[in-house]
Every structure is written in C-alpha cells, then in structure tokens.
Design a protein around this motif. Structure first.
Motif, PDB file in Angstrom:
ATOM      1  N   PRO A 105       0.792  -1.228   0.000  1.00  0.00           N
ATOM      2  CA  PRO A 105       0.000   0.000   0.000  1.00  0.00           C
ATOM      3  C   PRO A 105       0.828   1.284   0.000  1.00  0.00           C
ATOM      4  O   PRO A 105       0.486   2.247  -0.667  1.00  0.00           O
ATOM      5  N   LYS A 106       1.933   1.303   0.726  1.00  0.00           N
ATOM      6  CA  LYS A 106       2.718   2.542   0.805  1.00  0.00           C
ATOM      7  C   LYS A 106       3.366   2.884  -0.532  1.00  0.00           C
ATOM      8  O   LYS A 106       3.339   4.028  -0.972  1.00  0.00           O
ATOM      9  N   PHE A 147       0.683   3.904  -3.063  1.00  0.00           N
ATOM     10  CA  PHE A 147       0.213   5.265  -2.798  1.00  0.00           C
ATOM     11  C   PHE A 147       1.246   6.283  -3.262  1.00  0.00           C
ATOM     12  O   PHE A 147       0.898   7.313  -3.841  1.00  0.00           O
ATOM     13  N   SER A 148       2.519   5.990  -3.031  1.00  0.00           N
ATOM     14  CA  SER A 148       3.586   6.885  -3.494  1.00  0.00           C
ATOM     15  C   SER A 148       3.588   6.985  -5.018  1.00  0.00           C
ATOM     16  O   SER A 148       3.765   8.073  -5.570  1.00  0.00           O
ATOM     17  N   ALA A 188       0.990   6.558  -6.944  1.00  0.00           N
ATOM     18  CA  ALA A 188      -0.198   7.327  -7.317  1.00  0.00           C
ATOM     19  C   ALA A 188       0.059   8.824  -7.181  1.00  0.00           C
ATOM     20  O   ALA A 188      -0.293   9.605  -8.072  1.00  0.00           O
ATOM     21  N   ILE A 228      -5.482   6.191  -5.960  1.00  0.00           N
ATOM     22  CA  ILE A 228      -5.563   6.766  -4.609  1.00  0.00           C
ATOM     23  C   ILE A 228      -6.644   6.120  -3.743  1.00  0.00           C
ATOM     24  O   ILE A 228      -6.349   5.684  -2.635  1.00  0.00           O
ATOM     25  N   THR A 280      -5.727   2.493  -2.593  1.00  0.00           N
ATOM     26  CA  THR A 280      -4.571   2.398  -1.698  1.00  0.00           C
ATOM     27  C   THR A 280      -4.901   2.977  -0.338  1.00  0.00           C
ATOM     28  O   THR A 280      -4.496   2.431   0.681  1.00  0.00           O
ATOM     29  N   LYS A 281      -5.636   4.045  -0.302  1.00  0.00           N
ATOM     30  CA  LYS A 281      -5.980   4.653   0.982  1.00  0.00           C
ATOM     31  C   LYS A 281      -6.954   3.779   1.759  1.00  0.00           C
ATOM     32  O   LYS A 281      -6.878   3.687   2.970  1.00  0.00           O
ATOM     33  N   HIS A 286      -4.935   0.979   3.258  1.00  0.00           N
ATOM     34  CA  HIS A 286      -4.021   1.504   4.266  1.00  0.00           C
ATOM     35  C   HIS A 286      -4.795   1.936   5.505  1.00  0.00           C
ATOM     36  O   HIS A 286      -4.393   1.648   6.619  1.00  0.00           O
TER      37      HIS A 286
END
Length: 85
Positions: free
Chosen positions: A25-26, A29-30, A32, A65, A68-69, A72
């Motif tokens: 996920p991290k 997200f990065s 994205a 986004i 992933t959010k 997370h």
C-alpha cells in the motif's frame, strides 16, 4: 478531454488491486502521488497529444488513490482498535 481521464480511471481501477499486491500500500500510494504530480506537467504542454497523455497519467494516479488509501486506512484502523481494546 475528460474521456482521457475516464479511460485512465477505468484502467487504474482494474489494475489497482494487482499493484497493491505487488507493491504494497505505501509504495502504491507513493506511485499514485507521483503520477498525479507528473500529470500537472500537462498544464505546460503545447502539443495536444502530450497534453492528453499527461491527463491519462493523472487519471491513472487518481484512480489508484482510493484503493490504496482504503486498504491503508483499514490496516491502520484495525491496529488502533486492537491497541485501544
């Protein structure tokens, strides 16, 4: 123009789960955020094909986004509930 973003969001939503599994996920997200920031370059493009391409890139990042959010935040929320309980 909005068709480019729509197409990118459909592709992004379909590939988001695969990216989450492969990257975590991290990192997803990065990626994205990086794609969205790279899409800002479209505001300075003088040629139409590059402008459409940067909109596709931004739409793909925008589609990543939410997935992933959600994953997370779910992980973080369950950790907080476990610590509080």
């Amino acid at each position: 123009m909005t068709n480019a973003i729509t197409i990118a969001k459909v592709i992004g939503n379909l590939s988001a789960a695969w990216l989450l599994v492969k990257m975590g996920p991290k990192k997803a997200f990065s990626l994205a955020l990086l794609l969205i920031v790279a899409g800002v370059a479209g505001a300075y493009e003088s040629s139409y094909p590059w402008y459409v391409f940067t909109r596709l890139v931004m739409g793909f990042g925008g589609a990543l986004i939410p997935s992933t959010k959600t994953r997370h935040c779910t992980k973080q929320c369950s950790l907080v509930q476990m610590l509080q309980g």
